[in-house]
Every structure is written in C-alpha cells, then in structure tokens.
Design a protein around this motif. Structure first.
Motif, PDB file in Angstrom:
ATOM      1  N   GLY A 198     -20.971   1.615  35.900  1.00  0.00           N
ATOM      2  CA  GLY A 198     -21.641   0.065  35.865  1.00  0.00           C
ATOM      3  C   GLY A 198     -22.763  -0.929  36.628  1.00  0.00           C
ATOM      4  O   GLY A 198     -22.983   0.873  37.769  1.00  0.00           O
ATOM      5  N   ASP A 199     -23.334  -1.553  37.043  1.00  0.00           N
ATOM      6  CA  ASP A 199     -23.650  -2.187  37.651  1.00  0.00           C
ATOM      7  C   ASP A 199     -24.434  -1.714  39.573  1.00  0.00           C
ATOM      8  O   ASP A 199     -24.696  -2.376  40.033  1.00  0.00           O
ATOM      9  N   SER A 200     -22.658  -2.112  39.943  1.00  0.00           N
ATOM     10  CA  SER A 200     -22.935  -2.067  40.851  1.00  0.00           C
ATOM     11  C   SER A 200     -21.083  -0.769  41.803  1.00  0.00           C
ATOM     12  O   SER A 200     -21.315  -0.363  39.897  1.00  0.00           O
ATOM     13  N   PRO A 201     -21.642  -0.489  42.420  1.00  0.00           N
ATOM     14  CA  PRO A 201     -20.744   0.339  42.992  1.00  0.00           C
ATOM     15  C   PRO A 201     -19.159  -0.302  42.821  1.00  0.00           C
ATOM     16  O   PRO A 201     -18.453   0.316  42.061  1.00  0.00           O
ATOM     17  N   ALA A 202     -18.743  -1.243  43.074  1.00  0.00           N
ATOM     18  CA  ALA A 202     -17.676  -1.942  42.850  1.00  0.00           C
ATOM     19  C   ALA A 202     -17.243  -1.507  41.224  1.00  0.00           C
ATOM     20  O   ALA A 202     -16.138  -1.470  41.402  1.00  0.00           O
ATOM     21  N   GLU A 203     -17.809  -2.651  40.714  1.00  0.00           N
ATOM     22  CA  GLU A 203     -17.594  -1.998  38.801  1.00  0.00           C
ATOM     23  C   GLU A 203     -17.321  -0.326  38.705  1.00  0.00           C
ATOM     24  O   GLU A 203     -17.091   0.035  38.057  1.00  0.00           O
ATOM     25  N   TYR A 204     -17.794   0.741  39.362  1.00  0.00           N
ATOM     26  CA  TYR A 204     -17.843   1.862  39.607  1.00  0.00           C
ATOM     27  C   TYR A 204     -16.788   2.384  39.457  1.00  0.00           C
ATOM     28  O   TYR A 204     -15.991   3.198  38.588  1.00  0.00           O
ATOM     29  N   ILE A 205     -16.660   1.856  40.622  1.00  0.00           N
ATOM     30  CA  ILE A 205     -15.346   2.323  41.300  1.00  0.00           C
ATOM     31  C   ILE A 205     -14.030   1.714  40.462  1.00  0.00           C
ATOM     32  O   ILE A 205     -13.169   2.571  40.236  1.00  0.00           O
ATOM     33  N   HIS A 206     -14.479   0.538  39.823  1.00  0.00           N
ATOM     34  CA  HIS A 206     -13.156   0.098  38.722  1.00  0.00           C
ATOM     35  C   HIS A 206     -13.480   0.459  37.355  1.00  0.00           C
ATOM     36  O   HIS A 206     -11.832   0.944  36.779  1.00  0.00           O
ATOM     37  N   MET A 207     -13.897   0.841  37.154  1.00  0.00           N
ATOM     38  CA  MET A 207     -14.337   2.743  35.932  1.00  0.00           C
ATOM     39  C   MET A 207     -13.531   3.403  36.031  1.00  0.00           C
ATOM     40  O   MET A 207     -12.589   3.965  35.292  1.00  0.00           O
ATOM     41  N   VAL A 208     -13.805   4.064  37.141  1.00  0.00           N
ATOM     42  CA  VAL A 208     -13.136   5.482  37.453  1.00  0.00           C
ATOM     43  C   VAL A 208     -11.464   4.983  37.999  1.00  0.00           C
ATOM     44  O   VAL A 208     -10.777   5.848  37.008  1.00  0.00           O
ATOM     45  N   GLN A 209     -11.272   3.437  38.406  1.00  0.00           N
ATOM     46  CA  GLN A 209      -9.722   3.569  38.230  1.00  0.00           C
ATOM     47  C   GLN A 209      -9.076   3.492  36.738  1.00  0.00           C
ATOM     48  O   GLN A 209      -7.606   3.911  36.793  1.00  0.00           O
ATOM     49  N   ARG A 210      -9.241   3.005  35.992  1.00  0.00           N
ATOM     50  CA  ARG A 210      -8.978   2.228  35.363  1.00  0.00           C
ATOM     51  C   ARG A 210      -8.371   3.900  34.239  1.00  0.00           C
ATOM     52  O   ARG A 210      -8.282   4.087  33.671  1.00  0.00           O
TER      53      ARG A 210
END
Length: 87
Positions: free
Chosen positions: A2-14
C-alpha cells in the motif's frame, strides 16, 4: 504494498483473515504469506498477535476448534491405519 504503513498493515490483516477462513494456524499463515505474498513472517506474526489481543474470545474459540478438528483427524487416521493393518 500500500501507499502507507497503515494500508500495508490492513492488507496483511485481510490476508490473515483469508488464512483463518482456510483454518490455518499462525505458523501456517506466516509460511503462506511469506511464500505467496512476500510478507516477512515477523510482520505476519506481529499483526496476528495484535488481532489476538483485540479479539481474544474469537481466537480462543478458533484455537479450540482447530485443536478439536486436529484431534478428530488423528483419531480418524489411527482408525484407518488400524483397519489397513488388520487386513
């Protein structure tokens, strides 16, 4: 990624949630995401632990269901092995 660390973490969560649908444990999920999504196991482990903290009741029940399923599978395998050996 993702574009940000938060988006990356949400992707990992999914992706972890998808692993849970396939009834994987944390180690199986870490291996799968490392192999198929190029996510470092330490990242998966960290996100998994945070999910466990936030959803303790769910993960307790999930672990219990997995343990029960594994026990049933072991019993089934022992019965199959016993049937095969007795023939």
């Amino acid at each position: 990624m993702g574009d940000s660390p938060a988006e990356y973490i949400h992707m990992v969560q999914r992706l972890i949630e998808e692993c849970i649908i396939f009834e994987m444990n944390k180690e199986e999920c870490m291996e799968a995401l490392s192999k198929h999504a190029d996510i470092k196991p330490v990242i998966t482990s960290t996100v998994w632990k945070e999910l466990e903290k936030e959803n303790k009741d769910f993960f307790d029940a999930y672990a219990q269901r997995r343990d029960e399923r594994e026990s049933r599978q072991r019993i089934h395998k022992m019965r199959l092995d016993s049937d095969t050996n007795s023939k």
